[in-house]
Design an enzyme around this catalytic site. Sequence first.
Site, short mmCIF file in Angstrom:
data_model
loop_
_atom_site.label_atom_id
_atom_site.label_comp_id
_atom_site.label_asym_id
_atom_site.label_seq_id
_atom_site.Cartn_x
_atom_site.Cartn_y
_atom_site.Cartn_z
N GLU A 43 3.93 0.54 -3.28
CA GLU A 43 2.74 1.23 -3.80
C GLU A 43 3.08 2.09 -5.02
OE1 GLU A 43 -0.19 0.60 -3.24
OE2 GLU A 43 -0.03 -0.61 -1.44
N TYR A 126 -4.69 7.86 -4.02
CA TYR A 126 -4.65 6.42 -3.75
C TYR A 126 -3.46 6.06 -2.86
CZ TYR A 126 -3.33 1.69 -3.83
OH TYR A 126 -2.93 0.46 -3.38
N ASP A 144 -8.68 2.24 -5.82
CA ASP A 144 -7.91 1.94 -7.03
C ASP A 144 -8.86 1.26 -8.03
OD1 ASP A 144 -8.29 -0.53 -5.83
OD2 ASP A 144 -6.46 -1.34 -6.70
#
Length: 351
Positions: A43, A126, A144
């Site tokens: 991520e 996020y 996102d």
Amino acid sequence: MRDRPLQLLDWYDVHARSMPWRVPPADRKAGRLPDPYGIWLSEVMLQQTTVAAVRDYWRKFTARWPTVSDLAAADDADVMAAWAGLGYYARARNLLKCARVVVADHGGVFPSDRDVLLTLPGIGPYTAAAVAAIAFDRPETVLDGNVERVMARIHDVHTPLPTAKPHLMALAAALTPQDRPGDYAQAVMDLGATICTPKSPACGICPWRDGCAGRIAGTAASLPRKTPKKAVPVRHGFVYVVRRSDGAWLVETRPDTGLLGGMLGFPGSDWSDDPRPAPPVGADWRRLDATARHTFTHFHLELTILWAVVGSDSMPEKGFFQRRGVFTPAALPTVMRKVHDLVAESLPFGG
DNA sequence: AAACCGTGGTT
DNA sequence: TAACCAAGGTT
């Protein structure tokens, strides 16, 4: 209209993209979850970065540092060198900080709570939601660029970003299911990346086409609206490439903050409208007959390259020499690697 | 809160 | 080809 999350999950069961860090939907339904360390790493790498660019970096990092404890114990310079070329280098600095906090304050175990994840370096709204949902199957909502686009289209939201962001977040949260939230998070992003694409969305094969207000109104392809960006200026500068007579390269570690912070590079002037050369060592400077051009997020850069060869007794004011075998252009950020390549092809020095 | 922070692929 | 875009975060 059938339940939207279920429609999407059914689509995801068939069309989920395969990624090295991902556990496929069939296995997740059987109760298997991915390693939180691998999800966190993916991520962070994926922030403003394409899956294609991340794949090999993720494999390289997990092979070299298999656990968060391994990463926490790594040398800073090794991690920065391994990150070179991926961009947004503050991510690499925060990656190390985060790993060390997880080891020092959380016993080397990644927290599963979104609000705790939010306190860690380099983890924002996020990424906190993504790790909680994907690695721990918590019912958190990821927002996102993909989700923003999908929500703006299915609800025909015309308010431009970033103003619309809180509204889009509320719309996304209202859809997040209690069952399979991790798969759902990945499914919306896969939908945005493969069907509901920025330019020409493939509405004909979209699992959400029936209830999509943007498709019905004919506005889908133009959403989401965005406030226009400022034009990027051109800046100029000088770089100094020094080869020692034994083939060593003069490099410096850039300051921890600012552009390319913490990365290796060649010494140089500032990058401004009217830069002044300030060579790092007295030498017979020559100007390379080529300009290095590179575009950063907020400016174009044109670098004039000055080079010199110095003796083995040279004592530079800035930077340090890296010998053959230690120096590798792969450890340089891309703009510096461009400079290196121009010098290397112009001056056959034996690599 | 607006500016800063990389890079490579696509259009 | 110049502009746009990508699983954003920090200050």
